[in-house]
Scaffold this motif. Sequence first.
Motif, PDB file in Angstrom:
ATOM      1  N   LYS A 155      56.113 -53.741  25.919  1.00 18.90           N
ATOM      2  CA  LYS A 155      55.783 -55.023  25.305  1.00 18.90           C
ATOM      3  C   LYS A 155      55.128 -54.832  23.945  1.00 18.90           C
ATOM      4  O   LYS A 155      55.416 -55.561  22.985  1.00 18.90           O
ATOM      5  CB  LYS A 155      54.850 -55.810  26.230  1.00 18.90           C
ATOM      6  CG  LYS A 155      55.546 -56.375  27.463  1.00 18.90           C
ATOM      7  CD  LYS A 155      54.568 -57.192  28.305  1.00 18.90           C
ATOM      8  CE  LYS A 155      55.274 -57.778  29.521  1.00 18.90           C
ATOM      9  NZ  LYS A 155      54.346 -58.578  30.364  1.00 18.90           N
ATOM     10  N   GLU A 156      54.246 -53.820  23.875  1.00 22.00           N
ATOM     11  CA  GLU A 156      53.591 -53.549  22.593  1.00 22.00           C
ATOM     12  C   GLU A 156      54.598 -53.121  21.538  1.00 22.00           C
ATOM     13  O   GLU A 156      54.547 -53.596  20.376  1.00 22.00           O
ATOM     14  CB  GLU A 156      52.534 -52.456  22.784  1.00 22.00           C
ATOM     15  CG  GLU A 156      51.723 -52.142  21.554  1.00 22.00           C
ATOM     16  CD  GLU A 156      50.796 -53.271  21.176  1.00 22.00           C
ATOM     17  OE1 GLU A 156      50.377 -53.329  19.992  1.00 22.00           O
ATOM     18  OE2 GLU A 156      50.476 -54.106  22.057  1.00 22.00           O
ATOM     19  N   LYS A 157      55.521 -52.253  21.945  1.00 26.43           N
ATOM     20  CA  LYS A 157      56.538 -51.815  20.990  1.00 26.43           C
ATOM     21  C   LYS A 157      57.470 -52.959  20.600  1.00 26.43           C
ATOM     22  O   LYS A 157      57.869 -53.084  19.421  1.00 26.43           O
ATOM     23  CB  LYS A 157      57.350 -50.664  21.602  1.00 26.43           C
ATOM     24  CG  LYS A 157      56.563 -49.383  21.793  1.00 26.43           C
ATOM     25  CD  LYS A 157      56.018 -48.870  20.477  1.00 26.43           C
ATOM     26  CE  LYS A 157      55.229 -47.596  20.632  1.00 26.43           C
ATOM     27  NZ  LYS A 157      54.657 -47.128  19.346  1.00 26.43           N
ATOM     28  N   GLU A 158      57.782 -53.813  21.579  1.00 27.22           N
ATOM     29  CA  GLU A 158      58.630 -54.969  21.267  1.00 27.22           C
ATOM     30  C   GLU A 158      57.927 -55.919  20.294  1.00 27.22           C
ATOM     31  O   GLU A 158      58.545 -56.461  19.367  1.00 27.22           O
ATOM     32  CB  GLU A 158      58.978 -55.690  22.574  1.00 27.22           C
ATOM     33  CG  GLU A 158      59.928 -56.871  22.375  1.00 27.22           C
ATOM     34  CD  GLU A 158      60.269 -57.535  23.695  1.00 27.22           C
ATOM     35  OE1 GLU A 158      61.021 -58.524  23.676  1.00 27.22           O
ATOM     36  OE2 GLU A 158      59.775 -57.052  24.750  1.00 27.22           O
ATOM     37  N   LYS A 159      56.621 -56.114  20.512  1.00 25.55           N
ATOM     38  CA  LYS A 159      55.846 -56.949  19.606  1.00 25.55           C
ATOM     39  C   LYS A 159      55.828 -56.358  18.197  1.00 25.55           C
ATOM     40  O   LYS A 159      55.964 -57.087  17.192  1.00 25.55           O
ATOM     41  CB  LYS A 159      54.428 -57.095  20.153  1.00 25.55           C
ATOM     42  CG  LYS A 159      53.540 -58.019  19.345  1.00 25.55           C
ATOM     43  CD  LYS A 159      52.174 -58.147  19.987  1.00 25.55           C
ATOM     44  CE  LYS A 159      51.277 -59.053  19.174  1.00 25.55           C
ATOM     45  NZ  LYS A 159      49.922 -59.185  19.780  1.00 25.55           N
ATOM     46  N   GLU A 160      55.651 -55.029  18.135  1.00 25.32           N
ATOM     47  CA  GLU A 160      55.663 -54.378  16.825  1.00 25.32           C
ATOM     48  C   GLU A 160      57.024 -54.543  16.143  1.00 25.32           C
ATOM     49  O   GLU A 160      57.098 -54.772  14.923  1.00 25.32           O
ATOM     50  CB  GLU A 160      55.320 -52.894  16.981  1.00 25.32           C
ATOM     51  CG  GLU A 160      53.875 -52.633  17.387  1.00 25.32           C
ATOM     52  CD  GLU A 160      53.569 -51.163  17.542  1.00 25.32           C
ATOM     53  OE1 GLU A 160      54.517 -50.352  17.324  1.00 25.32           O
ATOM     54  OE2 GLU A 160      52.425 -50.800  17.872  1.00 25.32           O
ATOM     55  N   LEU A 162      59.173 -57.028  16.627  1.00 20.98           N
ATOM     56  CA  LEU A 162      59.296 -58.413  16.171  1.00 20.98           C
ATOM     57  C   LEU A 162      58.471 -58.650  14.900  1.00 20.98           C
ATOM     58  O   LEU A 162      58.929 -59.343  13.974  1.00 20.98           O
ATOM     59  CB  LEU A 162      58.851 -59.369  17.274  1.00 20.98           C
ATOM     60  CG  LEU A 162      59.744 -59.403  18.524  1.00 20.98           C
ATOM     61  CD1 LEU A 162      59.140 -60.323  19.580  1.00 20.98           C
ATOM     62  CD2 LEU A 162      61.163 -59.857  18.166  1.00 20.98           C
ATOM     63  N   GLN A 163      57.280 -58.045  14.887  1.00 23.17           N
ATOM     64  CA  GLN A 163      56.447 -58.191  13.699  1.00 23.17           C
ATOM     65  C   GLN A 163      57.100 -57.550  12.483  1.00 23.17           C
ATOM     66  O   GLN A 163      57.081 -58.110  11.370  1.00 23.17           O
ATOM     67  CB  GLN A 163      55.059 -57.592  13.954  1.00 23.17           C
ATOM     68  CG  GLN A 163      54.084 -57.794  12.802  1.00 23.17           C
ATOM     69  CD  GLN A 163      52.719 -57.224  13.122  1.00 23.17           C
ATOM     70  OE1 GLN A 163      52.518 -56.688  14.216  1.00 23.17           O
ATOM     71  NE2 GLN A 163      51.798 -57.360  12.167  1.00 23.17           N
TER      72      GLN A 163
END
Length: 208
Positions: A155-160, A162-163
């Motif tokens: 999730k953290e990598k996916e958020k990064e 998307l950012q």
Amino acid sequence: MLAALRCCGPRSFPAAFSEAIPAWSPWLVPSRGRKSRYDPPAKSKASRLKVPPPVDPAELYVVTERYRQHRLVLSALRSIFRSEVVQRKREAQRDAEDSAALSEEHRLLMAWNDAENARQRARREERIRKEEEERKMQKLQAAENKAKLMEAFLKEKEKEVLQLQEEAKTFITPENLEARIEECLDNPRNYNFAIDKEGRIVKRTALS
């Protein structure tokens, strides 16, 4: 005399007496020329006196003392052996008397031992089962924690990602280079200013 005795041998007796004479009889002639027990001693030895050999007093004392010690040792050994034999007889008798009680006690002890072994085996099996269940639970918990950590990492990598995708929209590329230059020229910004302690802009230079 010997000739006369030989003449008086068993052949000189009648047949009736000769048949009744046993294998040994005083009527028979001694063998090897020995005298009978009823003959007197010889004349050359009639006046001879048998004198015992002299005995040394010191040697007699030593022999007597050694013989006394020998008898004491033998008596002690007999006493020891006799006591051992009596003790063995008593032990054998006691064992024979206590054999039934010992057999019953041995049977009870073996039964108690078997019951204790069964109880300990049950406890050991229960402990092993609990340890196995706890080990499985720990493995499952570790797998769940690892899955949660992996999910949070994804999730953290996916958020990064998307950012980064959102930030990539404002990147200057060869395609939008002309448009961004025109936008900067149309909207100039002055970053040369001073602020106070509260962060308010107090002075700004004019654009040339």
